[in-house]
Design a protein around this motif. Structure first.
Motif, PDB file in Angstrom:
ATOM      1  N   GLY A   1       0.754  -1.239   0.000  1.00 24.54           N
ATOM      2  CA  GLY A   1       0.000   0.000   0.000  1.00 24.54           C
ATOM      3  C   GLY A   1       0.788   1.293   0.000  1.00 24.54           C
ATOM      4  N   PHE A   2       2.113   1.252  -0.008  1.00 23.53           N
ATOM      5  CA  PHE A   2       2.874   2.487  -0.184  1.00 23.53           C
ATOM      6  C   PHE A   2       2.600   3.030  -1.591  1.00 23.53           C
ATOM      7  CE2 PHE A   2       5.383   0.565   3.229  1.00 23.53           C
ATOM      8  CZ  PHE A   2       5.661   1.670   4.043  1.00 23.53           C
ATOM      9  N   VAL A   3       2.592   4.355  -1.715  1.00 27.17           N
ATOM     10  CA  VAL A   3       2.331   4.962  -3.017  1.00 27.17           C
ATOM     11  C   VAL A   3       3.602   5.371  -3.739  1.00 27.17           C
ATOM     12  CG1 VAL A   3       0.095   5.810  -2.223  1.00 27.17           C
ATOM     13  CG2 VAL A   3       2.078   7.334  -2.151  1.00 27.17           C
ATOM     14  N   ALA A   4       4.722   5.419  -3.011  1.00 25.87           N
ATOM     15  CA  ALA A   4       5.974   5.877  -3.610  1.00 25.87           C
ATOM     16  C   ALA A   4       7.133   5.415  -2.746  1.00 25.87           C
ATOM     17  CB  ALA A   4       5.993   7.397  -3.743  1.00 25.87           C
ATOM     18  N   SER A   5       8.324   5.455  -3.342  1.00 23.84           N
ATOM     19  CA  SER A   5       9.562   5.174  -2.626  1.00 23.84           C
ATOM     20  C   SER A   5      10.538   6.315  -2.866  1.00 23.84           C
ATOM     21  CB  SER A   5      10.194   3.860  -3.095  1.00 23.84           C
ATOM     22  OG  SER A   5       9.418   2.746  -2.719  1.00 23.84           O
ATOM     23  N   LEU A   6      11.326   6.621  -1.839  1.00 22.66           N
ATOM     24  CA  LEU A   6      12.344   7.652  -1.944  1.00 22.66           C
ATOM     25  C   LEU A   6      13.602   7.080  -2.582  1.00 22.66           C
ATOM     26  CD1 LEU A   6      11.818   9.202   1.591  1.00 22.66           C
ATOM     27  CD2 LEU A   6      11.320  10.326  -0.591  1.00 22.66           C
ATOM     28  N   CYS A   7      14.202   7.827  -3.484  1.00 13.02           N
ATOM     29  CA  CYS A   7      15.411   7.415  -4.176  1.00 13.02           C
ATOM     30  C   CYS A   7      16.534   8.403  -3.884  1.00 13.02           C
ATOM     31  CB  CYS A   7      15.184   7.357  -5.686  1.00 13.02           C
ATOM     32  SG  CYS A   7      13.855   6.257  -6.216  1.00 13.02           S
ATOM     33  N   VAL A   8      17.782   7.897  -3.878  1.00  9.96           N
ATOM     34  CA  VAL A   8      18.928   8.762  -3.640  1.00  9.96           C
ATOM     35  C   VAL A   8      19.862   8.832  -4.843  1.00  9.96           C
ATOM     36  CG1 VAL A   8      18.890   8.569  -1.142  1.00  9.96           C
ATOM     37  CG2 VAL A   8      20.135   6.855  -2.479  1.00  9.96           C
ATOM     38  N   HIS A   9      19.521   8.109  -5.922  1.00  5.59           N
ATOM     39  CA  HIS A   9      20.351   8.141  -7.130  1.00  5.59           C
ATOM     40  C   HIS A   9      19.446   7.898  -8.333  1.00  5.59           C
ATOM     41  CE1 HIS A   9      23.414   6.956 -10.107  1.00  5.59           C
ATOM     42  NE2 HIS A   9      24.240   7.680  -9.369  1.00  5.59           N
ATOM     43  N   PRO A  10      19.732   8.571  -9.459  1.00  6.70           N
ATOM     44  CA  PRO A  10      18.881   8.380 -10.654  1.00  6.70           C
ATOM     45  C   PRO A  10      18.774   6.938 -11.113  1.00  6.70           C
ATOM     46  CG  PRO A  10      20.291  10.301 -10.929  1.00  6.70           C
ATOM     47  CD  PRO A  10      20.756   9.619  -9.664  1.00  6.70           C
ATOM     48  N   SER A  11      19.810   6.117 -10.864  1.00 11.69           N
ATOM     49  CA  SER A  11      19.759   4.719 -11.303  1.00 11.69           C
ATOM     50  C   SER A  11      18.664   3.939 -10.592  1.00 11.69           C
ATOM     51  CB  SER A  11      21.109   4.034 -11.055  1.00 11.69           C
ATOM     52  OG  SER A  11      21.395   3.959  -9.664  1.00 11.69           O
ATOM     53  N   GLN A  12      18.191   4.439  -9.461  1.00 14.70           N
ATOM     54  CA  GLN A  12      17.151   3.736  -8.715  1.00 14.70           C
ATOM     55  C   GLN A  12      15.752   4.007  -9.266  1.00 14.70           C
ATOM     56  OE1 GLN A  12      17.947   5.203  -4.707  1.00 14.70           O
ATOM     57  NE2 GLN A  12      19.141   3.370  -4.249  1.00 14.70           N
ATOM     58  N   VAL A  13      15.594   5.091  -9.987  1.00 12.39           N
ATOM     59  CA  VAL A  13      14.264   5.512 -10.448  1.00 12.39           C
ATOM     60  C   VAL A  13      13.594   4.466 -11.338  1.00 12.39           C
ATOM     61  CG1 VAL A  13      13.017   7.196 -11.859  1.00 12.39           C
ATOM     62  CG2 VAL A  13      14.666   7.973 -10.135  1.00 12.39           C
ATOM     63  N   PRO A  14      14.236   3.988 -12.406  1.00 16.34           N
ATOM     64  CA  PRO A  14      13.539   3.003 -13.255  1.00 16.34           C
ATOM     65  C   PRO A  14      13.228   1.705 -12.528  1.00 16.34           C
ATOM     66  CG  PRO A  14      15.832   3.243 -13.928  1.00 16.34           C
ATOM     67  CD  PRO A  14      15.557   4.343 -12.965  1.00 16.34           C
ATOM     68  N   VAL A  15      14.059   1.326 -11.563  1.00 16.93           N
ATOM     69  CA  VAL A  15      13.801   0.112 -10.799  1.00 16.93           C
ATOM     70  C   VAL A  15      12.530   0.271  -9.978  1.00 16.93           C
ATOM     71  CG1 VAL A  15      14.706  -1.445  -9.031  1.00 16.93           C
ATOM     72  CG2 VAL A  15      16.261  -0.421 -10.707  1.00 16.93           C
ATOM     73  N   VAL A  16      12.388   1.426  -9.319  1.00 18.13           N
ATOM     74  CA  VAL A  16      11.198   1.692  -8.512  1.00 18.13           C
ATOM     75  C   VAL A  16       9.964   1.779  -9.400  1.00 18.13           C
ATOM     76  CG1 VAL A  16      10.061   3.429  -7.072  1.00 18.13           C
ATOM     77  CG2 VAL A  16      12.431   2.756  -6.597  1.00 18.13           C
ATOM     78  N   ARG A  17      10.064   2.488 -10.486  1.00 16.01           N
ATOM     79  CA  ARG A  17       8.907   2.612 -11.388  1.00 16.01           C
ATOM     80  C   ARG A  17       8.436   1.247 -11.880  1.00 16.01           C
ATOM     81  NH1 ARG A  17      10.910   7.656 -15.171  1.00 16.01           N
ATOM     82  NH2 ARG A  17       9.902   9.357 -14.006  1.00 16.01           N
ATOM     83  N   ASP A  18       9.375   0.412 -12.284  1.00 16.93           N
ATOM     84  CA  ASP A  18       9.016  -0.913 -12.788  1.00 16.93           C
ATOM     85  C   ASP A  18       8.364  -1.753 -11.695  1.00 16.93           C
ATOM     86  OD1 ASP A  18       9.253  -3.028 -14.945  1.00 16.93           O
ATOM     87  OD2 ASP A  18      10.397  -3.983 -13.346  1.00 16.93           O
ATOM     88  N   ALA A  19       8.872  -1.633 -10.466  1.00 17.32           N
ATOM     89  CA  ALA A  19       8.328  -2.427  -9.361  1.00 17.32           C
ATOM     90  C   ALA A  19       6.899  -2.017  -9.017  1.00 17.32           C
ATOM     91  CB  ALA A  19       9.228  -2.309  -8.136  1.00 17.32           C
TER      92      ALA A  19
END
Length: 286
Positions: free
Chosen positions: A208-226
């Motif tokens: 039920g989380f709506v978003a995750s915090l990222c600290v590097h641009p490389s993490q963004v596509p991984v979070v979006r895909d998940a």
């Protein structure tokens, strides 16, 4: 006047506020950017960071400003610097009972506030924070939490959270849900552990989380895909809701019982896919 519901995500990317050369790039790569005036900026660079935030405007609808903790001179300076800017969403680090607000913009409207529950006091205060009308989401953090307890590590050797961090994550999620607010998952600091990040983001979306915090641009596509439902998940949700449209109540589908909670989960899957099934029943039947 109550702020609009939180609608940012799923990938929220931190950017140090003293690096204006990175602001636009961060916003371009992520769903929203968090301009960080707190931990991402050295004490001696905070004044210049405030000037950078004011002098390098971004889209306010997709920008959060993380100010310094409540009760500190640095936060007072942050809020004074933001007067006259278009920014309207603040992240409050180490939020606890000292947050007495509401924090109001220069036009008299309240800021939308995302408290960061990252201390023992903050986790225990999560229900009260979620009940505030100016709070639109709760976030949490593991490493500051463990530090506030006198500990030294929020994760085990295999990368999994220790029990106290898992408890805090669940407590903040439950408090946000009980208060009708969004919940934002914590950062994954091991930049090379993209598999671990993906596993955490998959779990975050599932519970039920709506978003995750990222600290590097490389993490963004991984979070979006998940966070994005798979085609099979979307098809399954459509099938469940289409069958429910002609069912008188609870029913069996492919050997599984379908009732109210299952229908709510199907709606959640399609919402994550960008389909508003509550207002477009025809879309469900396609």
């Amino acid at each position: 006047m109550t702020p609009a519901p939180f609608a940012l995500g799923p990938a929220l990317l931190f950017c140090p506020a003293d690096r204006p050369d990175r602001f636009a790039k961060a916003l371009d790569r992520a769903d929203a950017v968090v301009l960080d005036l707190e931990d991402g900026v050295a004490p001696g660079a905070k004044a210049a960071a405030r000037q950078a935030v004011v002098g390098t405007p971004l889209d306010p609808a997709r920008t959060i400003v993380r100010v310094n903790p409540a009760g500190t001179p640095e936060q007072a300076a942050d809020l004074a610097a933001l007067v006259g800017t278009a920014y309207r969403t603040l992240m409050l680090p180490k939020a606890d009972g000292r947050f007495v607000g509401p924090l109001v913009r220069d036009d008299g409207t309240p800021y939308a506030v995302v408290p960061l529950c990252e201390t023992a006091a903050g986790v225990l205060a999560a229900p009260a924070l979620a009940a505030r009308p100016d709070v639109v989401a709760l976030a949490w953090g593991a490493d500051d939490l463990v530090a506030s307890l006198g500990g030294t590590s929020s994760r085990r050797a295999d990368g999994r959270y220790r029990d106290v961090a898992r408890h805090a994550r669940s407590a903040v999620l439950l408090a946000a849900g009980a208060g009708g607010k969004a919940a934002v998952d914590a950062v994954h600091l091991d930049l090379e552990d993209l598999d671990g990040l993906r596993a955490e983001a998959l779990d975050a979306a599932a519970v039920g989380f709506v978003a995750s915090l990222c600290v590097h641009p490389s993490q963004v596509p991984v979070v979006r895909d998940a966070y994005a439902p798979t085609p099979d998940e979307v098809a399954g949700a459509r099938q469940v809701l289409a069958a429910a449209a002609t069912a008188p109540g609870a029913f069996a589908l492919d050997g599984h019982m379908v009732d109210g909670p299952v229908l709510m989960q199907a709606h959640a899957v399609l919402r994550r896919a960008g389909i508003d099934t509550w207002h477009d029943d025809e879309e469900v039947r396609r």
